[in-house]
Scaffold this active site. Structure first.
Site, short mmCIF file in Angstrom:
data_model
loop_
_atom_site.label_atom_id
_atom_site.label_comp_id
_atom_site.label_asym_id
_atom_site.label_seq_id
_atom_site.Cartn_x
_atom_site.Cartn_y
_atom_site.Cartn_z
CG ASP A 107 -1.75 1.19 1.35
OD1 ASP A 107 -2.30 1.49 0.44
OD2 ASP A 107 -1.55 1.65 2.47
CG ASP B 287 -1.46 7.95 0.55
OD1 ASP B 287 -0.59 8.65 0.74
OD2 ASP B 287 -2.41 7.83 -0.19
CG ASP C 95 -1.69 2.47 6.56
OD1 ASP C 95 -1.76 3.85 6.99
OD2 ASP C 95 -2.28 2.03 5.36
#
Length: 200
Positions: free
Chosen positions: A16, A18, A174
């Site tokens: 991922d 961001d 995250d």
């Protein structure tokens, strides 16, 4: 590389963007808050932080529904302005150190992809400033699929492009939405949040 972040028996690694590869949370929040302020919205960072797995468009739609808002402009235009504001800060975005170590250690050993719910243009521009900019074999974004996270589409397309079976892919994430998407894709997932959280 932290032992808990080391991939086990993976044919490819999907990251991922961001909050995972880069510490862009505050820059993203500031850009979104600035775009929504003229709409009469006070965007709390706590609200924003709890929904980081959503794309900007999906986040605005959730906000509109929750607060019964009537935006003065289409969501797509709000997102475009948000992206422009973010890009003025793209050069200042830095990688998360522990995840950077994974990327550097695994570069050249297994194929790797960025697989993000963000916009391609924003990621490409920010990636240009990163030390790992040449380390990835492909980039899959929200622009490439019909459904964003928590649907598995982004991760499945990344695996397809890397010619890897989903069950042999390890995802670094995250957000709850991203972790749900990785599991729906049948992939191993590593939650990086314990290793990227700001420390005093």
């Amino acid at each position: 590389m932290h032992p808990d972040l080391a991939p086990r028996h993976a044919d490819c690694l999907l990251f991922d963007w961001d909050g995972t590869l880069v510490d862009s949370q505050y820059a993203n929040y500031r850009a979104m808050a600035a775009v929504l302020a003229p709409e009469g919205v006070v965007l709390e960072q706590e609200w924003f932080d709890a929904r980081t797995g959503l794309s900007s468009a999906e986040m605005i739609r959730v906000l509109v529904e929750e607060r019964a808002l009537t935006p003065s402009r289409p969501v797509e235009l709000l997102v475009a302005d948000r992206d422009e504001l973010f890009l003025t800060q793209a050069h200042a975005v830095r990688p998360h150190r522990e995840v950077l170590r994974v990327v550097e250690a695994m570069h050249g050993l297994v194929p790797m992809a960025v697989a993000s719910g963000g916009a391609r243009r924003v990621i490409e521009e920010t990636l240009r400033h990163q030390p790992f900019r040449e380390h990835f074999d492909t980039l899959v974004t929200r622009d490439d699929v019909r459904r964003g996270k928590p649907a598995p589409d982004i991760f499945l397309l990344a695996a397809e492009r890397l010619a890897a079976h989903p069950s042999r892919c390890t995802v670094y994430e995250d957000s709850d939405e991203g972790i749900e998407a990785a599991r729906a894709a049948g992939m191993t997932v590593i939650d990086v949040r314990p290793y990227t959280a700001a420390r005093p």
